[in-house]
Design a protein around this motif. Structure first.
Motif, PDB file in Angstrom:
ATOM      1  N   THR A 310       0.780  -1.223  -0.025  1.00  0.00           N
ATOM      2  CA  THR A 310       0.182  -0.122  -0.099  1.00  0.00           C
ATOM      3  C   THR A 310       0.849   1.263   0.001  1.00  0.00           C
ATOM      4  O   THR A 310       0.318   2.441  -0.430  1.00  0.00           O
ATOM      5  N   LYS A 312       2.736   3.660  -1.294  1.00  0.00           N
ATOM      6  CA  LYS A 312       2.830   4.438  -2.755  1.00  0.00           C
ATOM      7  C   LYS A 312       4.380   4.671  -3.232  1.00  0.00           C
ATOM      8  O   LYS A 312       4.666   4.702  -4.340  1.00  0.00           O
ATOM      9  N   HIS A 346      -4.026  -2.130  -8.294  1.00  0.00           N
ATOM     10  CA  HIS A 346      -3.563  -1.204  -6.922  1.00  0.00           C
ATOM     11  C   HIS A 346      -4.528  -0.225  -6.606  1.00  0.00           C
ATOM     12  O   HIS A 346      -5.180   0.437  -7.577  1.00  0.00           O
ATOM     13  N   ASP A 348      -4.529   2.815  -5.673  1.00  0.00           N
ATOM     14  CA  ASP A 348      -4.291   4.000  -5.904  1.00  0.00           C
ATOM     15  C   ASP A 348      -4.127   4.426  -7.632  1.00  0.00           C
ATOM     16  O   ASP A 348      -3.731   3.802  -8.275  1.00  0.00           O
ATOM     17  N   GLU A 787     -10.936   2.050   4.214  1.00  0.00           N
ATOM     18  CA  GLU A 787     -10.376   0.991   4.022  1.00  0.00           C
ATOM     19  C   GLU A 787     -11.496   0.010   4.584  1.00  0.00           C
ATOM     20  O   GLU A 787     -11.523  -1.032   3.769  1.00  0.00           O
TER      21      GLU A 787
END
Length: 871
Positions: A310, A312, A346, A348, A787
């Protein structure tokens, strides 16, 4: 004067002379008196404190066995740092045979709790003077590390700008223990946390990491072994502070590229560890790749781990590494491009965009052989990138077929029949009193068993209960709410024939649910003493606490046959638990009941049971109120919440007082909020009103709203499984749970949301709108909400998540978007695309039209396009 008198006179020399002339039996005879003196000194509050040396030396000399001597030295209440150097003490020890001294050392070194600082100094002295083996136990090694770190002169010099910063190095460089004990520090749990201290990590000395590296450089320690042990410790994982220390050691050792190449598998394993450890491993592997020392395929293997993290920063760095490697060696572009495609999924959006750009740059070198796999991977891309992926990989790119996945609706489990004997009742009571989470059915069956078997034979019940009561002398503290373990008081009433007044301790800390339970327990104790009640009416027939109407009517008929009176508290709880029924046979049987309790139950069933209450939204900001302590006001000052008000139940025929108190009006104050913050809701709260979810949630909402406290949210799945309407209060309870600080509470909230959805009781728009208020208030933190909703989406409930976000986004985007709105928009776009959602959201369209290229604007554009045409 005898030995004890000499000790009290504090004549150390005379104590040593007296010990020398006593036989072993005579010495042992003085031990009780010496132990009494030691306790007096330990309990003394005088200043200056009494001299501990005489009794310490005398007691050690009187313990003729090594085990006794070790116990005396290791006993509480003495600072051996003041005694261990005393010549008399050393003389007493050295007068014993070497085998005796060796065993004392071994026993002290093996103490699980470790030695005090002064004890360690004594142990080290004995090890060095007797020639016994150096202990390598966790306790001894830990105390050795602490002792070597205790450089007070160094700290003072460092703080004052002096140059005496090498004190730790000076202590270690000539220490013969170093080669034996340093390897053990890599095996002691959490020792790194203790050694990772800022005052030990200074430019002049460098602390433990630098000292270990210098010792390895001098050949005192095996460098190869240190590197291997350090990597193994980091691969094993642990607390952040512990791992940080061993990472510093590894960095101080500064393995060469060749040394790291020989251990490349360990470096790959570190990529799945803590963020700082993974970052170091990523840097090492990158340097090996630049030097041409990384075997083909290992960079792609490393990416398979890093690109799913997670963080980045790590992911972006890995994509840059893949980009660089593919440009350097086009022959490897195929596997490297496929490795970059792992980032398509992912969470993001910017990471996905970077991965797509890396893939596009090297697609020509990779060749058409990779297109099929890239098309499959592209199904995980955010909708904003799906079009570009189609252009790159061909028209065959398809997103995965979506189907809403919801859990099976849980079915209520029946409660087993009543306990069959006093012995069985006593056994089950012992299990309840043992603590832990007590199931509703277990508690209720024991309470019924006590009443039932006291009615049949109180002597037999008493005989069965006495051993259990002897083993459980528990008394509930006055600040705790009434709970299942208060059955102890009912059992005591069964054996003694009376219930002490106030033994259940109702007070300011008793919740309304606790009052209801206390009233039932007090009444049950009275029923046991009077022996007029054959069994209880309110014992549930379902594990949720619900009671079958047919069973209740049957029990009341049994009461009438025995001319037994119904207890008001028991009847009230039975009526609050009974399931409404339209069965004509059950209603007819109820109509034939002739007792007052029977007629009351018949009217209750005929009228549909407890009246439903409307819930009204209340914006609640606590203010200072009379009676609150200053610290309570400070705690509540920043709280702003949405709460629920209810008018309270009004009945023509009121139930027992405790029940009416529970059903009373729901109002809010700072005092109430602070009081509820003391309680954790339990399953027994839910079992009080198992068919009335909305009323339950309204009365426990203060607890669910305490999002910083772990525990309340764990009850949400059970609330969702209860019967009755799910209105504003239920949805607010779930909303608070989605923003709970505890991951376990958030997971339970997502389970509750899924249960509501599976039962068709979830109003996603209502929940979303409330979240759209709570997030801007700061009551629900957006990162926690994100989350929780991501976890729901990952479970396949994309449509459910979209329904919530669709209601929340207007509030989240109004005015200045809340922090984290961009991530929530990205999730919303993914869920909308997968679930086939359509229809513009005005606030999303407005955000998409704003200038700039912020994350919110880009994500809003992607969601707007999905809602417009489904791309």
């Amino acid at each position: 004067m005898n030995l004890v008198e000499l000790v009290r006179a504090e004549d150390v020399d005379a104590v040593v002379r007296e010990l020398a002339r006593l036989t072993p039996d005579q010495r042992r005879a003085f031990l009780p008196g010496l132990k009494a003196i030691r306790k007096e000194i330990r309990d003394s509050r005088s200043w200056p404190p009494p001299d501990i040396r005489p009794v310490s030396i005398a007691g050690l000399g009187c313990h003729t066995s090594p085990s006794g001597a070790a116990g005396w030295i290791g006993g509480p209440g003495f600072g051996w740092s003041e005694v261990w150097r005393h010549p008399a003490l050393l003389a007493v020890i050295e007068s014993q045979p070497p085998e005796w001294q060796h065993e004392v050392v071994a026993r002290l070194a093996d103490r699980r709790t470790g030695a005090w600082w002064g004890e360690y100094r004594l142990l080290e002295h004995l090890v060095r003077t007797t020639g016994c083996p150096v202990p390598t136990t966790d306790a001894f090694v830990t105390q050795w590390l602490r002792d070597r770190s205790a450089g007070r002169r160094d700290r003072i010099a460092h703080l004052t700008g002096g140059v005496e910063g090498d004190y730790l190095w000076q202590r270690l460089s000539g220490d013969s223990f170093v080669p034996l004990l340093v390897p053990r520090l890599f095996e002691i749990a959490d020792i790194g946390t203790e050694l990772d201290r800022a005052w030990l990590d200074r430019p002049t000395g460098g602390g433990w990491p630098a000292c270990l590296a210098r010792l390895a450089g001098q050949g005192v320690l095996d460098r190869t072994e240190l590197i291997d042990r350090c990597l193994a410790r980091l691969v094993r994982g642990g607390r952040v502070s512990d791992q940080r220390f061993f990472l510093k050691v590894l960095q101080a050792l500064a393995p060469t590229p060749q040394e790291y190449t020989a251990r490349v598998r360990s470096c790959l394993a570190l990529l799945g560890g803590l963020s700082t450890v993974a970052a170091h491993a990523q840097q090492v592997l990158g340097e090996l790749d630049d030097a041409g020392l990384l075997a083909p395929g290992l960079l792609a293997e490393a990416s398979a781990t890093v690109l799913f993290r997670t963080e980045k920063k790590l992911v972006r760095a890995q994509l840059a590494r893949l980009d660089k490697a593919a440009g350097r060696d086009p022959a490897q572009a195929g596997p490297l491009v496929l490795a970059a495609a792992d980032a398509f999924g992912h969470p993001d959006q910017e990471v996905q965009e970077r991965a797509l750009k890396v893939t596009a740059r090297h697609l020509a070198s990779a060749g058409e052989a990779v297109l099929r796999q890239l098309r499959e991977a592209a199904g995980a891309l955010d909708p904003a990138h799906a079009g570009r992926a189609g252009e790159l990989f061909g028209a065959e790119v398809r997103t995965e077929v979506y189907e809403e996945l919801l859990p099976t609706v849980p079915q209520p489990r029946p409660v087993p029949g009543p306990l069959g004997s006093p012995a069985e009742t006593a056994e089950e009571l012992g299990a309840v009193l043992a603590g832990g989470d007590v199931p509703v059915a277990a508690f209720e069956r024991v309470l019924d068993g006590l009443v039932r078997h006291a009615y049949r034979s109180r002597k037999d019940l008493t005989d069965a209960l006495l051993p259990v009561l002897a083993a459980h002398p528990y008394e509930r503290p006055g600040w705790e709410d009434c709970g299942p373990r208060d059955l102890l008081q009912v059992a005591r009433a069964a054996t003694s024939g009376h219930l002490k007044t106030g033994v259940l301790r109702r007070g300011v800390h008793t919740s309304p649910f606790g009052h209801l339970l206390a009233g039932r327990l007090e009444e049950a104790a009275g029923q046991i003493i009077a022996r007029r009640t054959p069994f209880l009416l309110a014992t549930p027939t379902s594990q949720t606490g619900a009671l079958s109407a047919a069973v209740l009517v049957e029990r009341l008929a049994g009461y009438e046959a025995l001319d037994a009176p119904a207890g008001p508290a028991d009847l009230a709880q039975a009526l609050l638990r009974v399931r409404p029924t339209e069965d004509p046979e059950v209603l007819a049987a109820a109509g034939r009941l002739g007792s007052e309790a029977g007629r009351r139950t018949a009217r209750w069933l005929r009228d549909g049971g407890l009246p439903r209450q409307p819930s009204t939204r209340v914006r609640f900001v606590p203010v200072e109120e009379p009676g609150l302590q200053p610290y309570e006001v400070h705690i509540l000052r920043e709280v702003a919440q949405t709460m629920v008000a209810q008018p309270g139940v009004v009945l023509d025929e009121p139930l027992a007082a405790d029940a009416m108190h529970l059903l009373g009006p729901q109002t809010h104050s700072a005092a109430r909020l602070f009081e509820y913050s003391r309680h954790l809701p339990t399953l027994h709260w839910l079992a009080a009103l198992p068919g009335h979810r909305e009323e339950l949630a309204a009365r426990a909402l203060d607890c669910f709203a305490a999002t910083e406290r772990p525990g309340p949210g764990l009850l949400l799945p059970y609330l969702a499984e209860a019967d009755g309407p799910a209105g504003l209060a239920v949805h607010l309870a779930v909303g608070y749970g989605l923003g709970a600080r505890s991951p376990a509470d958030r997971a339970a909230a997502t389970d509750a949301l899924l249960v509501l959805a599976a039962r068709g009781d979830l109003d996603g728009g209502l929940l979303g709108r409330e979240l759209g208020v709570l997030v801007p208030l700061g009551t629900v933190k957006p990162n926690r909400l994100l989350e929780a909703l991501r976890a729901l989406a990952a479970a396949g409930a994309y449509g459910t998540v979209w329904s919530v976000l669709a209601g929340a986004l207007p509030g989240l985007l109004a005015g200045t978007p809340v922090r984290g709105a961009g991530d929530l928009l990205v999730l919303a776009a993914d869920c909308a695309r997968r679930s086939g959602a359509r229809g513009a959201v005005a606030e999303v369209t407005e955000a998409a039209g704003r200038g700039g290229a912020s994350r919110v604007v880009k994500a809003a554009k992607a969601l707007r396009d999905v809602l417009a045409d489904g791309r």
